[in-house]
Design a protein around this motif. Sequence first.
Motif, PDB file in Angstrom:
ATOM      1  N   ILE A 234       0.923  -1.289  -0.054  1.00 57.20           N
ATOM      2  CA  ILE A 234       0.033  -0.139  -0.184  1.00 57.20           C
ATOM      3  C   ILE A 234       0.856   1.393   0.030  1.00 57.20           C
ATOM      4  N   ASP A 235       2.092   1.166   0.407  1.00 60.68           N
ATOM      5  CA  ASP A 235       2.959   2.420   0.549  1.00 60.68           C
ATOM      6  C   ASP A 235       3.503   2.775  -0.626  1.00 60.68           C
ATOM      7  N   ASP A 236       3.119   2.046  -1.646  1.00 60.28           N
ATOM      8  CA  ASP A 236       3.549   2.656  -3.318  1.00 60.28           C
ATOM      9  C   ASP A 236       2.154   3.120  -3.791  1.00 60.28           C
ATOM     10  N   LEU A 237       1.112   3.061  -3.240  1.00 57.99           N
ATOM     11  CA  LEU A 237      -0.168   3.360  -3.873  1.00 57.99           C
ATOM     12  C   LEU A 237      -1.114   4.345  -3.100  1.00 57.99           C
ATOM     13  N   THR A 238      -1.549   4.266  -1.903  1.00 62.37           N
ATOM     14  CA  THR A 238      -2.413   5.261  -1.121  1.00 62.37           C
ATOM     15  C   THR A 238      -1.885   5.706   0.358  1.00 62.37           C
ATOM     16  N   ARG A 239      -1.743   6.800   0.642  1.00 60.98           N
ATOM     17  CA  ARG A 239      -1.265   7.231   1.993  1.00 60.98           C
ATOM     18  C   ARG A 239      -2.043   8.050   2.641  1.00 60.98           C
ATOM     19  N   PHE A 240      -2.412   7.952   3.702  1.00 61.09           N
ATOM     20  CA  PHE A 240      -3.129   9.065   4.568  1.00 61.09           C
ATOM     21  C   PHE A 240      -2.145  10.557   4.834  1.00 61.09           C
ATOM     22  N   VAL A 241      -2.601  11.467   4.757  1.00 64.76           N
ATOM     23  CA  VAL A 241      -2.174  12.475   4.901  1.00 64.76           C
ATOM     24  C   VAL A 241      -2.512  13.335   6.194  1.00 64.76           C
ATOM     25  N   ASN A 242      -3.737  12.901   6.756  1.00 64.71           N
ATOM     26  CA  ASN A 242      -4.271  13.388   7.738  1.00 64.71           C
ATOM     27  C   ASN A 242      -5.436  12.366   8.032  1.00 64.71           C
ATOM     28  N   GLU A 243      -6.123  12.511   9.024  1.00 65.93           N
ATOM     29  CA  GLU A 243      -7.165  11.358   9.335  1.00 65.93           C
ATOM     30  C   GLU A 243      -8.272  11.075   8.672  1.00 65.93           C
ATOM     31  N   ASP A 244      -8.637  11.973   7.821  1.00 68.97           N
ATOM     32  CA  ASP A 244      -9.863  11.934   6.673  1.00 68.97           C
ATOM     33  C   ASP A 244      -9.279  12.219   5.148  1.00 68.97           C
ATOM     34  N   VAL A 246      -6.563  11.252   1.974  1.00 69.93           N
ATOM     35  CA  VAL A 246      -5.480  10.331   1.281  1.00 69.93           C
ATOM     36  C   VAL A 246      -4.981  10.946   0.029  1.00 69.93           C
ATOM     37  N   VAL A 247      -3.609  10.635  -0.376  1.00 67.30           N
ATOM     38  CA  VAL A 247      -3.004  10.754  -1.646  1.00 67.30           C
ATOM     39  C   VAL A 247      -2.992   9.503  -2.376  1.00 67.30           C
ATOM     40  N   THR A 248      -3.465   9.390  -3.334  1.00 61.57           N
ATOM     41  CA  THR A 248      -3.198   8.033  -4.124  1.00 61.57           C
ATOM     42  C   THR A 248      -2.885   8.237  -5.675  1.00 61.57           C
ATOM     43  N   MET A 249      -2.018   7.187  -6.096  1.00 59.11           N
ATOM     44  CA  MET A 249      -1.340   7.254  -7.206  1.00 59.11           C
ATOM     45  C   MET A 249      -2.146   7.177  -8.281  1.00 59.11           C
ATOM     46  N   VAL A 250      -2.008   7.815  -9.245  1.00 61.53           N
ATOM     47  CA  VAL A 250      -2.714   7.688 -10.677  1.00 61.53           C
ATOM     48  C   VAL A 250      -2.047   7.746 -11.846  1.00 61.53           C
ATOM     49  N   ASP A 327       4.741  19.673  -5.054  1.00 62.60           N
ATOM     50  CA  ASP A 327       3.803  20.847  -4.883  1.00 62.60           C
ATOM     51  C   ASP A 327       2.401  20.220  -4.237  1.00 62.60           C
ATOM     52  N   ILE A 328       1.755  19.033  -4.631  1.00 61.20           N
ATOM     53  CA  ILE A 328       0.773  18.460  -4.382  1.00 61.20           C
ATOM     54  C   ILE A 328       1.086  18.018  -2.826  1.00 61.20           C
ATOM     55  N   LEU A 329       2.048  17.498  -2.490  1.00 61.62           N
ATOM     56  CA  LEU A 329       2.612  17.018  -1.044  1.00 61.62           C
ATOM     57  C   LEU A 329       2.479  17.987  -0.240  1.00 61.62           C
ATOM     58  N   SER A 330       3.158  19.248  -0.565  1.00 58.24           N
ATOM     59  CA  SER A 330       3.416  20.355   0.196  1.00 58.24           C
ATOM     60  C   SER A 330       1.997  21.120   0.504  1.00 58.24           C
ATOM     61  N   SER A 331       1.350  20.931  -0.264  1.00 58.32           N
ATOM     62  CA  SER A 331      -0.151  21.607   0.064  1.00 58.32           C
ATOM     63  C   SER A 331      -0.915  20.482   0.912  1.00 58.32           C
ATOM     64  N   SER A 332      -0.591  19.184   0.957  1.00 57.82           N
ATOM     65  CA  SER A 332      -1.321  18.295   1.856  1.00 57.82           C
ATOM     66  C   SER A 332      -0.524  18.252   3.180  1.00 57.82           C
ATOM     67  N   PHE A 333       0.556  18.674   3.377  1.00 60.04           N
ATOM     68  CA  PHE A 333       1.208  19.012   4.607  1.00 60.04           C
ATOM     69  C   PHE A 333       1.573  20.115   4.907  1.00 60.04           C
ATOM     70  N   PRO A 334       0.571  21.057   5.379  1.00 58.81           N
ATOM     71  CA  PRO A 334       0.984  22.667   5.598  1.00 58.81           C
ATOM     72  C   PRO A 334       1.910  22.909   6.893  1.00 58.81           C
ATOM     73  N   ASP A 335       2.019  21.944   7.602  1.00 59.89           N
ATOM     74  CA  ASP A 335       2.662  21.967   8.961  1.00 59.89           C
ATOM     75  C   ASP A 335       4.171  21.532   8.639  1.00 59.89           C
ATOM     76  N   ARG A 336       4.404  20.852   7.546  1.00 61.04           N
ATOM     77  CA  ARG A 336       5.864  20.295   7.452  1.00 61.04           C
ATOM     78  C   ARG A 336       6.362  20.754   6.142  1.00 61.04           C
ATOM     79  N   LYS A 337       7.767  20.840   6.181  1.00 58.56           N
ATOM     80  CA  LYS A 337       8.413  21.123   4.953  1.00 58.56           C
ATOM     81  C   LYS A 337       8.506  19.786   3.960  1.00 58.56           C
TER      82      LYS A 337
END
Length: 362
Positions: A234-244, A246-250, A327-337
């Motif tokens: 699953i860690d190559d497919l879909t990951r939670f970025v917060n409790e509700d 996910v980012v998912t590969m397409v 860029d997508i992950l930066s928007s998904s994790f506003p509290d982390r670099k």
Amino acid sequence: MKTDIQVKDIFEIAKLGNLSPAELGYTFPAEFEAHLATWLSWPHKEASWPGKIHTIFPAYAEFIKQVAFGEEVHINVADEKMKQFAIGHLTDAGAKLENIFFHFFPTNDAWCRDHGPAFLVNKEASVKKVLVKWNYNAWGDKYPPYDLDNQIPVSIAEYRGIPCFRPGIVMEGGSVEFNGKGTLLTSEACLLNPNRNPHLSKDQIEEYLQGYYGVNNILWLKDGILGDDTDGHIDDLTRFVNEDTVVTMVEHDKKDENYAPLKENLNLLQNLRLENGKQMNIIELPMPGKLIFEDMRLPASYANFYISNHAVIVPTFRDKNDDRAIDILSSSFPDRKVIGIDSWDLIWGLGSFHCLSQQEPL
């Protein structure tokens, strides 16, 4: 939740296996929750990076440097020689050595996500933290030997002085993903593969996941990406970025072999529900282009990022989609670099930063 059990009793319960961690109120925290440390096993197996292992250490050391800014890093090594070799690369990278600790726990290979322990916590219990030692068989007995890897959780439990639960079945950390609220994501391609636990049904596997990860909502995707020798982690497919969310590969190229399985997983995600009955927020993450080495498709995926206290470390592949993914992950994790590190050489080992690391919660 049993919070009145004494310390010695929890050690005895873990030894006898008569109660599961979930029955004692323990749960597996989400990776984006606070860490005490990150555990790694220093790479040394030439066969995992044939002809290229010498090229991976700068990126690997840079990864450790970034993690060590915000938490302890504990590294399993075979001996003093390997320790000094590691220190040399970490010094060259400018890593914060005072936050890095070495343990003479020898391994067969470097994939600590899969052979390392699963740490669970219960802040109300007399013992705040326990670990689970799943059995490890190198992804269906593909790469023996793995006897040293299989011992790593026991060594870490003894070092930490915490109870070690042993379910007695095969499970790998890269095959499961958590939101920290009771939901676990996994894939049928991996967990239902007969090379893991052929004696168990899907329902029985779910019982183990519930009992030893402390979850109550299990969501199943289907197949993994091409070139993934883990049978669909699953860690190559879909990951939670917060409790509700996910980012998912397409994959947008309909002619690419990954297009259909990733499209199917996306459709499944849109219909699955969280533990509270709500639909997940779904953010699409583009696949990098085909990465071929010696006529072999490599499992390059931006989803194999690692969430540390300080930053999110993302594998990059010298691809046109690298910047878009960051860029997508930066928007998904506003509290982390969000930091991209070149994984061009690392991915020849068929894994990247998440596969190499295992978090230990506070």
